[in-house]
Design a protein around this motif. Structure first.
Motif, PDB file in Angstrom:
ATOM      1  N   ARG A  35      96.176 -21.863 -48.704  1.00 21.36           N
ATOM      2  CA  ARG A  35      95.971 -23.288 -48.995  1.00 21.36           C
ATOM      3  C   ARG A  35      94.504 -23.651 -48.768  1.00 21.36           C
ATOM      4  NH1 ARG A  35      99.569 -26.746 -45.331  1.00 21.36           N
ATOM      5  NH2 ARG A  35      97.813 -26.054 -44.129  1.00 21.36           N
ATOM      6  N   PRO A  36      93.959 -24.524 -49.607  1.00 15.89           N
ATOM      7  CA  PRO A  36      92.548 -24.917 -49.450  1.00 15.89           C
ATOM      8  C   PRO A  36      92.228 -25.435 -48.052  1.00 15.89           C
ATOM      9  CG  PRO A  36      93.381 -25.719 -51.543  1.00 15.89           C
ATOM     10  CD  PRO A  36      94.561 -25.143 -50.791  1.00 15.89           C
ATOM     11  N   GLU A  37      93.169 -26.137 -47.434  1.00 20.96           N
ATOM     12  CA  GLU A  37      92.924 -26.669 -46.092  1.00 20.96           C
ATOM     13  C   GLU A  37      92.729 -25.539 -45.080  1.00 20.96           C
ATOM     14  OE1 GLU A  37      95.747 -27.418 -47.876  1.00 20.96           O
ATOM     15  OE2 GLU A  37      95.141 -29.376 -48.645  1.00 20.96           O
ATOM     16  N   THR A  38      93.522 -24.489 -45.220  1.00 17.44           N
ATOM     17  CA  THR A  38      93.419 -23.326 -44.330  1.00 17.44           C
ATOM     18  C   THR A  38      92.099 -22.606 -44.556  1.00 17.44           C
ATOM     19  OG1 THR A  38      95.815 -23.046 -44.323  1.00 17.44           O
ATOM     20  CG2 THR A  38      94.494 -21.128 -43.676  1.00 17.44           C
ATOM     21  N   VAL A  39      91.743 -22.425 -45.806  1.00 19.84           N
ATOM     22  CA  VAL A  39      90.486 -21.759 -46.145  1.00 19.84           C
ATOM     23  C   VAL A  39      89.319 -22.558 -45.584  1.00 19.84           C
ATOM     24  CG1 VAL A  39      89.001 -20.967 -48.022  1.00 19.84           C
ATOM     25  CG2 VAL A  39      91.485 -20.754 -48.231  1.00 19.84           C
ATOM     26  N   ARG A  40      89.353 -23.880 -45.752  1.00 18.53           N
ATOM     27  CA  ARG A  40      88.267 -24.739 -45.267  1.00 18.53           C
ATOM     28  C   ARG A  40      88.138 -24.640 -43.754  1.00 18.53           C
ATOM     29  NH1 ARG A  40      86.077 -29.305 -43.407  1.00 18.53           N
ATOM     30  NH2 ARG A  40      84.670 -30.515 -44.701  1.00 18.53           N
ATOM     31  N   GLU A  41      89.266 -24.653 -43.051  1.00 19.73           N
ATOM     32  CA  GLU A  41      89.228 -24.533 -41.586  1.00 19.73           C
ATOM     33  C   GLU A  41      88.589 -23.228 -41.166  1.00 19.73           C
ATOM     34  OE1 GLU A  41      93.183 -25.030 -40.056  1.00 19.73           O
ATOM     35  OE2 GLU A  41      93.339 -27.065 -40.840  1.00 19.73           O
ATOM     36  N   ASP A  42      88.950 -22.135 -41.843  1.00 20.37           N
ATOM     37  CA  ASP A  42      88.381 -20.835 -41.497  1.00 20.37           C
ATOM     38  C   ASP A  42      86.884 -20.773 -41.808  1.00 20.37           C
ATOM     39  OD1 ASP A  42      90.823 -20.022 -40.550  1.00 20.37           O
ATOM     40  OD2 ASP A  42      91.340 -18.839 -42.318  1.00 20.37           O
ATOM     41  N   LEU A  43      86.492 -21.343 -42.940  1.00 23.58           N
ATOM     42  CA  LEU A  43      85.067 -21.402 -43.268  1.00 23.58           C
ATOM     43  C   LEU A  43      84.310 -22.219 -42.230  1.00 23.58           C
ATOM     44  CD1 LEU A  43      85.190 -22.070 -47.112  1.00 23.58           C
ATOM     45  CD2 LEU A  43      84.166 -20.059 -46.011  1.00 23.58           C
ATOM     46  N   GLU A  44      84.855 -23.387 -41.923  1.00 23.92           N
ATOM     47  CA  GLU A  44      84.190 -24.282 -40.976  1.00 23.92           C
ATOM     48  C   GLU A  44      84.049 -23.616 -39.603  1.00 23.92           C
ATOM     49  OE1 GLU A  44      84.304 -29.025 -40.088  1.00 23.92           O
ATOM     50  OE2 GLU A  44      86.197 -28.047 -40.552  1.00 23.92           O
ATOM     51  N   GLU A  45      85.105 -22.967 -39.152  1.00 23.75           N
ATOM     52  CA  GLU A  45      85.069 -22.297 -37.850  1.00 23.75           C
ATOM     53  C   GLU A  45      84.052 -21.159 -37.838  1.00 23.75           C
ATOM     54  OE1 GLU A  45      88.032 -19.373 -35.481  1.00 23.75           O
ATOM     55  OE2 GLU A  45      88.902 -21.301 -36.063  1.00 23.75           O
ATOM     56  N   GLY A  46      84.075 -20.329 -38.866  1.00 23.53           N
ATOM     57  CA  GLY A  46      83.151 -19.200 -38.933  1.00 23.53           C
ATOM     58  C   GLY A  46      81.706 -19.635 -39.021  1.00 23.53           C
TER      59      GLY A  46
END
Length: 78
Positions: A35-46
């Motif tokens: 899901r885009p929300e999951t991808v965004r969270e992982d990008l933001e965290e990294g």
């Protein structure tokens, strides 16, 4: 002395860009189709761990591209 400062600045910019590239590549391999929300969270965290600032709109764009296509263009963060 200004040459050393400029070289240091360029090296720091290169390091930030490499870190951003790595985070995007890692997220692409782990989160393709998520899901885009999951991808965004992982990008933001990294990116936060790498101490790289990326605009919220860029994060949204990259997350959607990874969700849709499995890959995204890394923004210029240097």
């Amino acid at each position: 002395m200004s040459d050393q400062q400029s070289t240091g600045g360029a090296e720091e910019a290169d390091a930030r860009q490499q870190a951003a590239d790595y985070v995007v590549e890692r997220t692409e391999s782990w989160d393709e189709g998520a899901r885009p929300e999951t991808v965004r969270e992982d990008l933001e965290e990294g990116l936060a761990e790498a101490e790289v600032d990326v605009d919220a709109g860029e994060l949204d764009r990259m997350a959607q591209e990874i969700h849709d296509d499995g890959s995204a263009e890394t923004p210029d963060v240097g």
